[in-house]
Design a protein around this motif. Structure first.
Motif, PDB file in Angstrom:
ATOM      1  N   ILE A  59       0.828  -1.126  -0.012  1.00 42.41           N
ATOM      2  CA  ILE A  59       0.029   0.050  -0.139  1.00 42.41           C
ATOM      3  C   ILE A  59       0.756   1.233  -0.125  1.00 42.41           C
ATOM      4  O   ILE A  59       1.781   1.371   0.900  1.00 42.41           O
ATOM      5  N   VAL A  99      -0.782  -1.434  -4.471  1.00 38.98           N
ATOM      6  CA  VAL A  99      -1.942  -0.564  -4.595  1.00 38.98           C
ATOM      7  C   VAL A  99      -1.506   0.909  -4.326  1.00 38.98           C
ATOM      8  O   VAL A  99      -0.948   0.952  -3.084  1.00 38.98           O
ATOM      9  N   VAL A 122      -2.744   4.840  -3.482  1.00 35.10           N
ATOM     10  CA  VAL A 122      -3.806   5.841  -3.191  1.00 35.10           C
ATOM     11  C   VAL A 122      -3.541   7.022  -3.632  1.00 35.10           C
ATOM     12  O   VAL A 122      -2.551   7.812  -2.843  1.00 35.10           O
ATOM     13  N   SER A 171      -5.805   7.422   4.059  1.00 29.34           N
ATOM     14  CA  SER A 171      -5.622   7.226   2.840  1.00 29.34           C
ATOM     15  C   SER A 171      -4.986   5.431   2.907  1.00 29.34           C
ATOM     16  O   SER A 171      -5.198   4.769   1.994  1.00 29.34           O
ATOM     17  N   ARG A 172      -4.452   5.137   3.651  1.00 20.87           N
ATOM     18  CA  ARG A 172      -3.951   3.850   4.060  1.00 20.87           C
ATOM     19  C   ARG A 172      -4.886   2.894   4.394  1.00 20.87           C
ATOM     20  O   ARG A 172      -4.659   1.730   3.847  1.00 20.87           O
ATOM     21  N   GLY A 200      -6.614   2.040   0.972  1.00 16.91           N
ATOM     22  CA  GLY A 200      -5.529   1.028   0.150  1.00 16.91           C
ATOM     23  C   GLY A 200      -5.912  -0.421   0.593  1.00 16.91           C
ATOM     24  O   GLY A 200      -6.051  -1.398   0.163  1.00 16.91           O
ATOM     25  N   ASN A 220      -9.057  -2.009  -0.222  1.00 16.92           N
ATOM     26  CA  ASN A 220      -9.122  -2.470  -1.627  1.00 16.92           C
ATOM     27  C   ASN A 220      -7.907  -3.457  -2.069  1.00 16.92           C
ATOM     28  O   ASN A 220      -7.884  -3.854  -3.146  1.00 16.92           O
ATOM     29  N   ALA A 221      -7.350  -3.882  -1.263  1.00 17.78           N
ATOM     30  CA  ALA A 221      -6.217  -5.066  -1.147  1.00 17.78           C
ATOM     31  C   ALA A 221      -6.805  -6.354  -1.055  1.00 17.78           C
ATOM     32  O   ALA A 221      -7.782  -6.653  -0.384  1.00 17.78           O
TER      33      ALA A 221
END
Length: 534
Positions: A133, A162, A164, A196-197, A200, A203-204
C-alpha cells in the motif's frame, strides 16, 4: 590516510574480515556499492557493525575499556594484541552458535546467507500474497525505482501493488499503471495519513499488507522475503524495519535518524516489542513503535484495528496492538533506504505537529508551561542572535578540528545571549542556512508582538534544549568522523539551524496546547500555517 591504509593491509592479511558477511548483513553498504572493508574501517566499526560473525564489535569495546577510551578500531586491536592476550572476540554464548544469533545475523526460513546471486531466483517462495500500500502525490522520478524493486522481489508467491493517489499532476499514476498497480484516486483535500492507508487496505486482497512510502527503496530483491520471514519466524503480528539514509542525505537527517533508532534500541539489533509492565511515555513509545516507512502486518488483523489518527498513526496502531497483547518486532538487521533533504521551515512544522500529536497519544507527555506571548519574542531574539552573533563567532573556527572541540566552541558561542540587545524585528542579515519560507514565518510571528514586545522569560530559555540537540549531534559525529573538515563544517551550520527550527516548532506546540479556546482562536493562523501539508 596512511593510518587507514595500514589498517586495510593489516585486516586483509589477517583473513578475518568476511566481505560476503558484511555485505549481506548490511544491505545499505551493498546498495551504496562501496568497498566493504573501507566502509568498516572508516565508519562501520564506529557504528557498532561486525566485520564477521566471528567478531562482535560492540562486545569487544564494552569489555575492553582501554580500547574504547583510546578510540582504537577494535578489530585492529584484536589482530595486533587481543588474540595473543587471550581477549574474547565475542560473548561466550556465541562461541558455538554465533552464526545463528538473531541479533547479529539475518535469519530466514531458508539459509539465504549461503545463496549466491545466481540462485536467488530459485528461492522457494513463501506461499502468501503481500499487498503493498503506497499513498502517492507527485512521487517524482524515483518512484519508478520503487515500483521496479517491488516487481523484482523474489521469495513471495504473489505481490499486489495498490497506490492511493491524492491528485498527482506528474507521471505518478502513469508509472503505476505501467507496472500493473491498482490505482485508487482521491481528491487532495480528502488525504490523511490514516484514511488513505485504510482505503488502500480495504481495496487490497493480500494475506499480508505492507505499508511503505513513495520515496522509500528496498535495497535488495529479497527484502520483502526477509521481512515476511522475520514476521513468521519471530511469531509476531507486525514488523517494521529501520531506515538507511540515502548517500546524499544531509547531516541533520542522518543525526535525527541515528538518534531515533538509538532511542528504539535497534541500531545494532532486532527487538521484540511487548506491552511494558509499568507503561509510561518513554517505554510505550519504545515498545509500540511501528513505522509506515515499512510496516508488514496480516491483513485481517489490520482491518480489525486500522489507523485511527491523522498523524503518528503508525505509533498509535502499535500501542493499541501491544495493549491488546500482540507482539511486534522492529528490525535493525534489515533496512529500507529512505531520507529527505528538507529546508528549515519543514522541520519547524514537523516539530510543531509531532509534539501536538504526541501530547494526545501520551497522557504523561511533558508539556513546557509557556504562552505564545512569552515565546514569540524569545524566538525572534534567539534567531537574531544565532544569525548576527553565533555565526560570526563560529566563522572564526578553522577546520580541520575534532568534533568535541567544535561542539564546545559552538556551545561557548551561545553563552552571551542574555546580554544581546535587539528590537523584536527580524534581522535583515542574510542567512544562507535557512529558507525563505522560514524567514517569512518568523516575520509573520513578529507581527503578533510588535517591535517593542517583551517576554518575562529569560532570553536563554531555548538554549538549554538546543544544547540537548547539539549534544546528540556531537555523539553522532564522534561515532562517525574522526575529524571535521571544511565541507562537513558547512553541513554542521545547516544542521544547527534545522535543530533550532525543530525546537521553535516544538515550543510553539506547547503554546497551542496550553492556551484556552479564546486564545487559540486569536493565534489560529499560526496553527493553520504549521499544519498545512505536513
Amino acid at each position: 590516510m596512511i593510518k587507514n591504509l595500514y589498517q586495510y593491509w593489516l585486516i586483509s592479511k589477517s583473513g578475518i574480515f568476511d566481505r560476503n558477511y558484511y555485505l549481506l548483513t548490511y544491505p545499505d553498504v551493498r546498495a551504496a556499492d562501496v568497498n566493504p572493508l573501507w566502509h568498516f574501517i572508516k565508519i562501520g566499526w564506529k557504528e557498532g557493525r561486525n566485520p564477521t560473525g566471528f567478531f562482535n564489535t560492540k562486545f569487544y569495546l564494552e569489555n575492553n575499556p582501554d580500547v574504547r577510551i583510546n578510540g582504537i578500531n577494535p578489530l585492529v586491536h584484536y589482530i595486533k594484541f587481543g588474540l595473543n592476550e587471550g581477549r574474547k572476540p565475542r560473548p561466550e554464548h556465541e562461541e558455538k552458535q554465533y552464526d545463528e544469533n538473531v541479533e547479529y545475523k539475518i535469519v530466514y526460513p531458508v539459509d539465504i546467507s549461503q545463496t549466491s546471486a545466481d540462485d536467488i531466483d530459485e528461492l522457494e517462495a513463501i506461499d502468501a500474497t503481500v499487498s503493498v500500500i503506497i499513498p502517492t502525490k507527485n512521487a517524482g522520478e524515483d518512484f519508478e525505482f520503487l515500483l521496479k524493486m517491488l516487481k523484482n522481489q523474489v521469495g513471495i508467491k504473489k505481490i499486489e501493488i495498490v497506490i492511493v493517489d491524492s491528485g498527482s499532476t506528474d507521471n505518478t499514476t502513469h508509472l503505476a499503471n505501467e507496472f500493473g498497480a491498482k490505482i485508487i484516486s482521491i481528491p487532495p483535500e480528502e488525504f490523511s495519513h490514516a484514511d488513505s492507508r485504510n482505503l488502500g487496505a480495504e481495496n487490497a486482497f493480500g494475506d499480508y499488507l505492507l505499508f511503505i512510502v513513495q520515496d522509500a527503496l528496498p535495497p535488495t530483491r529479497t527484502w520483502l522475503f526477509e521481512l515476511l520471514s522475520k514476521l513468521i519466524n519471530l511469531g509476531v503480528s507486525a514488523v517494521s524495519c529501520a531506515e538507511t539514509p540515502r548517500q546524499n542525505a544531509d547531516l541533520f537527517y542522518r543525526v535525527i535518524s541515528w538518534n531515533h533508532y538509538n532511542f528504539l534500541g535497534v541500531n545494532e539489533k532486532d527487538r521484540i516489542l511487548t506491552m511494558p509492565e509499568k507503561a509510561d511515555y518513554i517505554n510505550l513509545r519504545q515498545n509500540g513503535q511501528l513505522s509506515d516507512l515499512s510496516c508488514l502486518i496480516k491483513r485481517e488483523l489490520f482491518l480489525d484495528y486500522k489507523y485511527k489518527i491523522h498523524y503518528a498513526e503508525d505509533l498509535d496502531l502499535g500501542i493499541r496492538l501491544i495493549s491488546d497483547g500482540y507482539n511486534l518486532a522492529f528490525l535493525g538487521s534489515i533496512r529500507v533506504i529512505h531520507s529527505h533533504n528538507r529546508p528549515a521551515f519543514y522541520f519547524l512544522k514537523r516539530g510543531y505537529v509531532d509534539n501536538l500529536y504526541l501530547s494526545e497519544i501520551f497522557t504523561d507527555y511533558l508539556i513546557v508551561d509557556i504562552t505564545f506571548q512569552e515565546l514569540i519574542p524569545l524566538i525572534i531574539i534567539t534567531y537574531n542572535y544565532f544569525t548576527e552573533v553565533l555565526l560570526r563567532k563560529i566563522e572564526k573556527i578553522d577546520p580541520p578540528i575534532s568534533p568535541d572541540i567544535l561542539i564546545s566552541r559552538i556551545s561557548e558561542a551561545t553563552e552571551s545571549i542574555n546580554q544581546f540587545k535587539t528590537e523584536l524585528i527580524l534581522t535583515k542579515n542574510y542567512n544562507m542556512y535557512v529558507d525563505q519560507d522560514f524567514i517569512d514565518f518568523l516575520n509573520f510571528l513578529a507581527n503578533f508582538v510588535g517591535p517593542k514586545g517583551i517576554s518575562d522569560r529569560p532570553l536563554d530559555l531555548l538554549i538549554q534544549p538546543f544544547m540537548g540537540l547539539l549534544i546528540t549531534t556531537q555523539e553522532y559525529l564522534n561515532n562517525t568522523y574522526e575529524i571535521i573538515d571544511s565541507d562537513l563544517f558547512e553541513e554542521i551550520k545547516f544542521c544547527i539551524f534545522k535543530e533550532l527550527s525543530m525546537l521553535f516548532g516544538s515550543y510553539l506546540a506547547y503554546c497551542q496546547i496550553n492556551h484556552d479556546d479564546e486564545e487559540k482562536a486569536h493565534y489560529s493562523e499560526i496553527h493553520s500555517k504549521l499544519t498545512k501539508e505536513v
